[in-house]
Design a protein around this motif. Structure first.
Motif, PDB file in Angstrom:
ATOM      1  N   LYS A 164       0.830  -1.208   0.000  1.00  0.00           N
ATOM      2  CA  LYS A 164       0.000   0.000   0.000  1.00  0.00           C
ATOM      3  C   LYS A 164       0.865   1.260   0.000  1.00  0.00           C
ATOM      4  N   SER A 196       2.588   1.650  -3.332  1.00  0.00           N
ATOM      5  CA  SER A 196       1.629   2.013  -4.373  1.00  0.00           C
ATOM      6  C   SER A 196       1.334   3.507  -4.339  1.00  0.00           C
ATOM      7  N   GLU A 197       1.172   4.063  -3.133  1.00  0.00           N
ATOM      8  CA  GLU A 197       0.905   5.498  -3.018  1.00  0.00           C
ATOM      9  C   GLU A 197       2.119   6.320  -3.449  1.00  0.00           C
TER      10      GLU A 197
END
Length: 380
Positions: free
Chosen positions: A284, A287-288
């Motif tokens: 996560k 990905s950001e």
């Protein structure tokens, strides 16, 4: 002392930011010059006290001149006096300079604080692009964009599932250069611990408070900055709880992360390798990070193609919890950024004790340093 050139540069920066479509509905604000020192000390820790321009009221409460614009604006949002929206600012801030920096105690900051967005990576890219374009419009060329990302470090610490109190300590230490390394190196070394902290650790909470009150009475000092004897006793007792520190595997993962200084895009693969070796996933957070880079490249922001990810680059204030960045120039060196900022989604909630929440991103540009770069490039 402000020169005419610096004043005019601040006005130019303000006009450029105000005319951007990103700030179409932004409000120009002049936050309070004076705020309770306890607000800053809670956010930054005692290490910055020596740089605050502070004074005591007759009742003993400590106040300080604003050392930046973020804290006083965020405080008004947290108090419900300002809406969670976009704000522009330009004005003086006050702090004692770092040795050798050549800074004045009072200098100008021009920038913006954006509150309330739900799309962090895209807003980061929007704010960064605006900052870089504004610098380019002043005539700056050859600047270097350096990223850090508190969220990536925090995600690694959480994924490693360290025992308490290590996650909290490493998070706090991250905002101090070499902080996590020094903290881990000190683990298990009694000689590195405070004798007072070690003594208080053997007492229960009430006894520790009484001991600190006795120290105050004997020395003739009093607590300032909103901290009473109980707060100080709790902090000192926690300092003695280092234990043996993270496991060798966790320590290796943290150290490998802190060693990273690579081109911004390459950082994704390098951090993924570190996570794999440690047996954890950071999907996560990575990905950001990638989403932010993709958005920046799509906006064709200057300096991005040669930007650098420096994992140990943090911000002095503890409230940054995501992207942090700085723009430097060889004319001034890496320690004197001409622009800096980052994401601080938890600040308003922290200041309001959870009553109000607002994601936030802010930027500060230094008109005095920009003028200095331009003058050196012109041979003046």
């Amino acid at each position: 002392m402000k020169t005419k050139q610096i004043i005019e540069m601040a006005q130019t920066l303000e006009k450029n930011l105000a005319n951007s479509p990103s700030n179409k509905n932004a409000v120009l604000i002049q936050p309070a010059n004076v705020l309770p020192a306890s607000v800053l000390l809670e956010l930054t820790g005692e290490s910055v006290r020596g740089r605050l321009c502070s004074f005591n009221a007759p009742n003993g409460e400590e106040f300080c001149m604003r050392p930046d614009m973020t804290a006083p604006i965020a405080l008004e949002v947290a108090r419900g006096n300002l809406e969670a929206k976009r704000y522009l600012y330009s004005g003086s801030v006050y702090r004692f300079p770092q040795a050798g920096s050549g800074d004045d105690i009072e200098f100008d900051q021009t920038g913006f604080e954006w509150f309330g967005s739900k799309n962090g990576p895209k807003e980061d890219a929007e704010g960064l692009a605006l900052t870089l374009e504004t610098l380019t419009n002043t005539g700056i060329s050859g600047g270097e964009l350096v990223f850090g990302d508190s969220a990536l470090f925090y995600a690694l610490i959480d994924a490693l599932k360290l025992s308490a109190p290590w996650p909290a300590r490493l998070r706090k230490a991250f905002n101090r250069k070499h902080g996590p390394r020094e903290l881990m190196d000190a683990a298990g070394k009694p000689s590195q611990r405070s004798p007072l902290a070690s003594a208080l650790s053997a007492l229960d909470e009430d006894e520790a408070r009484a001991a600190v009150e006795e120290v105050f009475a004997v020395s003739g000092i009093s607590a300032v900055g909103g901290r009473d004897a109980g707060d100080i006793a709790k902090r000192l007792r926690s300092l003695s709880e280092n234990g043996d520190g993270p496991s060798d595997k966790a320590r290796q993962a943290i150290t490998s992360f802190l060693d990273l200084r690579v081109p911004a895009r390459q950082a994704v693969d390098e951090i993924a390798k570190i996570a794999k070796a440690a047996g954890v996933k950071l999907d996560k957070a990575l990905s950001e990070y990638s989403e932010r880079l993709d958005a920046l490249e799509k906006l064709r922001a200057p300096m991005v193609d040669k930007s650098v990810f420096d994992s140990e680059f943090g911000r002095r204030f503890d409230y940054y919890d995501g992207l942090v960045f700085k723009v430097t120039h060889e004319a001034l060196g890496a320690s004197l950024p001409i622009a800096s900022g980052g994401r601080y989604d938890g600040l308003v909630s922290g200041l309001s004790n959870g009553a109000i929440s607002a994601n936030a991103f802010g930027v500060a540009l230094r008109s005095d340093r920009i003028c200095c770069v331009l003058n050196k490039e012109a041979g003046q």
